[in-house]
Scaffold this active site. Structure first.
Site, PDB file in Angstrom:
ATOM      1  N   HIS A 106       0.844  -1.208   0.000  1.00  0.00           N
ATOM      2  CA  HIS A 106       0.000   0.000   0.000  1.00  0.00           C
ATOM      3  C   HIS A 106       0.873   1.250   0.000  1.00  0.00           C
ATOM      4  CE1 HIS A 106      -4.044   1.816   1.288  1.00  0.00           C
ATOM      5  NE2 HIS A 106      -3.205   2.849   1.283  1.00  0.00           N
TER       6      HIS A 106
ATOM      7  N   HIS B 295       1.183   4.977  -2.238  1.00  0.00           N
ATOM      8  CA  HIS B 295       0.717   5.884  -3.311  1.00  0.00           C
ATOM      9  C   HIS B 295       1.943   6.521  -3.961  1.00  0.00           C
ATOM     10  CE1 HIS B 295      -3.521   5.823  -1.882  1.00  0.00           C
ATOM     11  NE2 HIS B 295      -2.932   5.529  -0.738  1.00  0.00           N
TER      12      HIS B 295
ATOM     13  N   HIS C 232      -9.734   1.494  -0.393  1.00  0.00           N
ATOM     14  CA  HIS C 232      -9.633   2.055   0.961  1.00  0.00           C
ATOM     15  C   HIS C 232     -11.010   1.977   1.614  1.00  0.00           C
ATOM     16  CE1 HIS C 232      -5.954   3.646  -0.679  1.00  0.00           C
ATOM     17  NE2 HIS C 232      -5.676   4.388   0.373  1.00  0.00           N
TER      18      HIS C 232
ATOM     19  N   GLU D 283     -10.981   3.152   7.105  1.00  0.00           N
ATOM     20  CA  GLU D 283      -9.962   4.082   7.620  1.00  0.00           C
ATOM     21  C   GLU D 283     -10.720   5.179   8.387  1.00  0.00           C
ATOM     22  OE1 GLU D 283      -8.045   6.422   4.566  1.00  0.00           O
ATOM     23  OE2 GLU D 283      -6.375   7.016   5.855  1.00  0.00           O
TER      24      GLU D 283
ATOM     25  N   ASP E  60       1.801   3.906   3.172  1.00  0.00           N
ATOM     26  CA  ASP E  60       0.786   4.797   2.601  1.00  0.00           C
ATOM     27  C   ASP E  60       1.429   5.956   1.819  1.00  0.00           C
ATOM     28  OD1 ASP E  60      -1.866   5.349   2.119  1.00  0.00           O
ATOM     29  OD2 ASP E  60      -2.332   6.143   4.101  1.00  0.00           O
ATOM     30  N   ASP E  61       1.863   7.001   2.506  1.00  0.00           N
ATOM     31  CA  ASP E  61       2.456   8.192   1.877  1.00  0.00           C
ATOM     32  C   ASP E  61       3.632   8.634   2.759  1.00  0.00           C
ATOM     33  OD1 ASP E  61       0.017   8.798  -0.029  1.00  0.00           O
ATOM     34  OD2 ASP E  61      -0.821   8.575   1.980  1.00  0.00           O
TER      35      ASP E  61
HETATM   36  N1  ADE Z   1      -4.631   8.864  -0.785  1.00  0.00           N
HETATM   37  C1  ADE Z   1      -3.379   8.877  -0.315  1.00  0.00           C
HETATM   38  N2  ADE Z   1      -3.363   8.478   0.972  1.00  0.00           N
HETATM   39  C2  ADE Z   1      -4.651   8.208   1.320  1.00  0.00           C
HETATM   40  C3  ADE Z   1      -5.282   7.763   2.501  1.00  0.00           C
HETATM   41  N3  ADE Z   1      -4.600   7.508   3.621  1.00  0.00           N
HETATM   42  N4  ADE Z   1      -6.617   7.606   2.487  1.00  0.00           N
HETATM   43  C4  ADE Z   1      -7.315   7.858   1.383  1.00  0.00           C
HETATM   44  N5  ADE Z   1      -6.775   8.284   0.238  1.00  0.00           N
HETATM   45  C5  ADE Z   1      -5.442   8.457   0.209  1.00  0.00           C
HETATM   46 ZN    ZN Z   2      -3.721   4.871   1.067  1.00  0.00          ZN
END
Ligand code: ADE
Ligand code: ZN
Length: 328
Positions: A12, A14, A192, A195, A273-274
């Site tokens: 996961h 992005h 997703h 969350e 994630d990011d």
């Molecule tokens: N896009 C990038 N990170 C995200 C996240 N944590 N939740 C939803 N969309 C995303």
């Molecule tokens: Zn994500």
């Protein structure tokens, strides 16, 4: 111990969200685009709540304008991942940022990204695959051309279809057309859910969209019948602990349900994630799991094996990843 050298699989991530701030800042300067507001004074991105994050993320993406930008980005991110011991990674890729869902434009961007992925595999031994991803807040109609981009470019690199973005907009079932098209093309499916939304969102994502993986999924923990349902269906959760802490999906480490989910028997994996938006790396995630939940090497190895088993790749690649994960 440092877990940096432990071989890892990440499901996961992005692509745009993994862009180093200096990379985005450099492109902004080259292109005379003023996005100073998204950078803090310490070489990082400004942190905020989920609404801020999605807006700032969009602003960062305005500097990514050509296939060449994405080629350089993917190479930079794969270098970062390889340094963290990652041997296999899957990227969420958004045609919305690569030609706006136009198929011919998407092919050009994708060619550049595949070039970078191949170069990284040759030079650094890191394998990667792409999950073409629609953005939930743009709505179900906008998801259709994205699903078409996914279906038409399914192949050696594009192996999945996914959905990211603002979870509380629309219902999972609204996106059934896009997910049906992707499934018919033979793509792996993930979205997703859970969350920000409750267990109902996770259940609908599995039952109405047929997803075999769930991005985050942490709020499933409050519904034991749903947990049993996810176990029965072999659904894998792509859990991103530090992201959940920084964005406020959970208030503190002791409230994070990753250990409860694992203990209950769910298939749990770990991702970033990011990463630069949350000040994390795969190694940092592992260190936090050790510190807060006592996860030691064997438990982390199991999470990596689960990730390899759920990876959207062919069986030969899966066997290769599993072998690399066994390394000392
Ligand atoms: N896009 C990038 N990170 C995200 C996240 N944590 N939740 C939803 N969309 C995303
Ligand atoms: Zn994500």
């Amino acid at each position: 111990m440092s877990y940096r050298s432990l071989p890892k699989a990440e499901l996961h991530l992005h692509l745009e969200g993994a862009a180093p701030p200096a990379f985005i800042k450099g492109l902004a300067r080259e292109k005379h685009i003023d996005i100073d507001r998204i950078f803090d004074g310490n070489g990082g991105y400004v942190r905020g709540d989920f609404d801020w994050f999605l807006k700032a993320y969009d602003a960062a993406c305005t500097v990514l304008q050509r296939p060449e930008d994405f080629r350089r980005l993917m190479l930079a991110v794969l270098e970062q991942s390889a340094e963290q011991g990652v041997v296999y990674t899957e990227f969420f890729l958004s045609p919305d940022f690569c030609g706006g869902g136009d198929l011919a434009a998407w092919r050009d961007y994708l060619d550049a990204m595949v070039d970078a992925a191949d170069e990284a595999e040759r030079r650094m031994g890191i394998t990667s695959r792409g999950i073409v991803t629609c953005l939930r807040h743009l709505g179900p109609e906008a998801a259709k051309p994205i699903a078409r981009c996914a279906a038409e470019t399914k192949g050696r690199f594009v192996t999945g279809f996914g959905m990211a973005g603002a979870e509380m907009m629309h219902r999972p079932g609204d996106f059934a057309w896009a997910f049906d098209a992707a499934r018919e093309a033979g793509l792996g499916l993930t979205a997703h859910a859970g969350e920000w939304g409750g267990p109902d969102m996770v259940r609908e994502t599995v039952d109405l969209l047929g997803c075999e993986r769930i991005g985050h999924g942490i709020n499933a923990v409050t519904d034991h019948a749903l947990c049993d349902h996810l176990i029965e269906r072999g659904v894998t959760l792509e859990v991103c602990p530090v992201s959940n802490l920084v964005l406020g999906a959970v208030p503190d480490w002791k409230s994070h349900p990753i250990e409860d989910l694992r203990d209950r028997g769910l298939r749990v994996t770990v991702s970033t994630d990011d990463p630069p938006w949350f000040g994390t790396t795969m190694t940092h995630e592992y260190e936090m799991l050790e510190r807060h939940f006592g996860w030691e090497e064997e438990r982390l190895r199991v999470a990596n094996r689960v990730a390899a088993e759920a990876a959207f790749c062919d069986e030969t690649t899966r066997a290769e990843i599993l072998k690399k994960l066994e390394a000392a």
